[in-house]
Design an enzyme around this catalytic site. Structure first.
Site, short mmCIF file in Angstrom:
data_model
loop_
_atom_site.label_atom_id
_atom_site.label_comp_id
_atom_site.label_asym_id
_atom_site.label_seq_id
_atom_site.Cartn_x
_atom_site.Cartn_y
_atom_site.Cartn_z
N HIS A 105 0.87 -1.17 0.00
CA HIS A 105 0.00 0.00 0.00
C HIS A 105 0.91 1.22 0.00
CE1 HIS A 105 -4.12 1.41 0.46
NE2 HIS A 105 -3.64 2.38 1.21
N LYS B 65 -10.55 5.20 -4.23
CA LYS B 65 -9.64 6.30 -3.91
C LYS B 65 -8.28 5.88 -4.43
CE LYS B 65 -7.80 7.95 0.50
NZ LYS B 65 -8.22 8.58 1.76
N LYS C 241 -4.28 6.59 -4.87
CA LYS C 241 -3.17 7.32 -4.25
C LYS C 241 -2.25 7.82 -5.34
CE LYS C 241 -4.00 6.73 0.17
NZ LYS C 241 -4.11 7.84 1.11
N ASP D 84 -6.20 10.87 -3.81
CA ASP D 84 -5.55 11.35 -2.58
C ASP D 84 -4.08 11.61 -2.87
OD1 ASP D 84 -4.79 12.04 -0.05
OD2 ASP D 84 -5.42 10.17 0.92
N GLU E 211 -8.13 14.87 -2.54
CA GLU E 211 -7.84 14.89 -1.10
C GLU E 211 -6.45 15.42 -0.83
OE1 GLU E 211 -8.81 11.16 0.67
OE2 GLU E 211 -7.76 11.59 2.54
N ASP F 230 -7.49 16.70 4.81
CA ASP F 230 -7.27 15.52 5.64
C ASP F 230 -6.17 15.83 6.66
OD1 ASP F 230 -7.27 13.01 6.72
OD2 ASP F 230 -6.26 12.02 5.07
N LYS G 105 -11.46 11.44 11.12
CA LYS G 105 -10.71 10.25 11.55
C LYS G 105 -10.51 10.30 13.06
CE LYS G 105 -8.13 9.65 7.30
NZ LYS G 105 -6.92 9.78 6.52
N GLU H 40 -14.59 5.14 3.98
CA GLU H 40 -13.57 4.32 3.31
C GLU H 40 -13.03 3.25 4.27
OE1 GLU H 40 -10.51 7.24 2.32
OE2 GLU H 40 -9.75 7.14 4.37
C1 MUC Z 1 -5.09 8.91 4.05
O1 MUC Z 1 -4.33 9.84 3.92
O2 MUC Z 1 -6.25 9.08 3.73
C2 MUC Z 1 -6.53 6.19 4.15
C3 MUC Z 1 -6.80 5.36 3.16
C4 MUC Z 1 -5.62 5.09 2.53
O3 MUC Z 1 -5.45 4.39 1.55
O4 MUC Z 1 -4.64 5.78 3.10
C5 MUC Z 1 -5.13 6.36 4.25
C6 MUC Z 1 -4.56 7.65 4.65
MG MG Z 2 -5.83 11.15 3.04
#
Ligand code: MUC
Ligand code: MG
Length: 399
Positions: free
Chosen positions: A42, A187, A189, A217, A243, A268, A292, A346
């Site tokens: 991840h 989502k 990254k 994100d 994000e 975030d 969160k 999520e």
């Molecule tokens: C984040 O920054 O959102 C949440 C889901 C994910 O994949 O990473 C986290 C952290």
């Molecule tokens: Mg985030």
């Protein structure tokens, strides 16, 4: 005419079956770090994980009730300043001593005592707060959501994160999640490659799952200038939400990016405390707020965060930090009591672990997760599995 108050006076609370503060005193607090393997790598803009380090807090009450909570991090002290080790030692050394012997049901008093004992350290405080709600919920036979005002929502649509960085793998994963009716909102990254390469990767994924919603994100990975240059490309791809594109502490830059973008922008890492949210809201730095527990430091405080965000016109999103079923259930308890959760949640964390830390209570089906309804957090913790994967035994503090 009967003028008696329809609200029971406080003294009668002692007659509610099972409600006896002496039985709800905190007898012991234990902590333990477990490294739970994930199904794949991840990747975030500044880290990559293959195991999820989880700090567990276990609270024992005088009547024998037990509650679990979880402190979450991503990649050591990279997503935020707390690491698994700092969370554990903050609980053991500073937070547990102010809670031991206190009635666990006085959540607000416990939160205040923890705030006095330690500044910030919100993941550590959240772990203990979850454990208190779980333990008291078990003792009283009430779900945590009931202790937070009562449930409005029964389930939420669950977003899944695509974050291996390999577009072929991500496309296969996304198609599988969509076709098996597990997830249809993704989502993605970005921020760990050149923006041009990230956008090319995104374009391939968007084309492969045209039926699905896409959230991006950036995890603080772009400058304001890069946002100016590349957000139009995200607009063309039909991205639904962006994000935390810029560094967390530059609210002015986030406000400029939000004002220019035709896609809603979510804050975030830039908003932990209620003050952070109010400051961001006052200058419209983000039009969506990610909630969160690791940022708020507790369940009631996350409800307040939702209130402050809403008061500033922000929409709400149920964020995660890849929590196991324990942390996910604690989030769902709070989220289920909010008047509105515009973007769903999520909480895919339990499903990215090769095996969750809970055996029952969290049900994912038909793109949704059901909010647990059992006592406490409503999940059953798999103690035998914890023993298998933990490198060290529980560390214990007693009253
Ligand atoms: C984040 O920054 O959102 C949440 C889901 C994910 O994949 O990473 C986290 C952290
Ligand atoms: Mg985030």
């Amino acid at each position: 005419m009967n003028l008696a108050s329809p609200i029971a006076p406080t003294a009668t609370l002692a007659r509610v079956p099972g409600f006896d503060e002496a039985r709800l005193r905190i007898r012991a607090i234990e902590t333990r770090i477990v490294n739970a393997p994930t199904t794949r790598a991840h990747k975030l803009s500044n880290t990559e994980i293959h195991h999820k380090a989880i700090v567990l807090a276990r609270v024992h009450l005088a009547d024998g009730s037990v509650g679990y909570g979880e402190g979450s991090t991503l990649g050591g002290p990279r997503w935020a300043e707390e690491s698994p080790e700092s969370i554990q030692s903050c609980i053991d050394r500073y937070l547990a001593p102010v809670l031991l012997g206190q009635p666990a049901n006085r959540f607000e008093a416990a939160a205040r005592a923890m705030r006095k004992a330690a500044a910030r350290n919100t993941a550590a405080k959240a772990a203990l707060d979850m454990a208190l709600y779980d333990a008291v919920g078990h003792a009283l036979g009430l779900p945590a959501a009931q202790l937070l005002g009562g449930r409005i929502h029964d389930s939420f649509e669950v977003i899944w994160a695509l974050a291996s960085g390999d577009p072929d793998q991500e496309i296969e994963e996304a198609r599988h999640k969509y076709e098996s009716r597990a997830h249809r909102r993704f989502k993605i990254k970005v921020g760990f490659a050149e923006p041009r390469d990230d956008i090319a990767r995104l374009a391939r994924i968007v084309a492969a799952v045209p039926e699905c919603d896409i959230i991006v994100d950036v995890n603080q990975g772009w400058t304001a200038a890069q946002c100016q240059r590349w957000i139009p490309a995200l607009e063309e791809l039909g991205v639904a939400l962006i994000e935390q594109p810029v560094v967390a502490d530059d609210l002015a830059a986030l406000a400029r990016v939000t004002a220019r973008s035709r896609i809603p922008v979510m804050i975030d890492e830039g908003a932990f405390s209620l003050g952070d949210i109010a400051r961001a809201g006052a200058i419209a730095a983000g039009s969506v707020l990610s909630l969160k527990l690791v940022k708020s430091g507790g369940l009631m405080e996350m409800k307040r965060a939702a209130g402050v965000g809403t008061a500033h016109g922000m929409e709400l999103y149920g964020g995660c930090l890849l929590e196991s079923g324990i942390g996910a259930a604690a989030h769902l308890a709070v989220l289920s009591t909010l008047p509105e959760l515009h973007w769903g949640t999520e909480h895919f964390g339990p499903r990215i672990l090769t095996r969750d830390l809970t055996t029952a209570g969290l049900d994912f089906a038909d793109f949704h997760v059901a909010c647990p309804t059992g006592p406490g957090l409503g999940v059953a913790v798999d103690d035998a599995y914890l023993d298998d994967i933990a490198e060290a035994d529980w560390r214990s503090a007693r009253a």
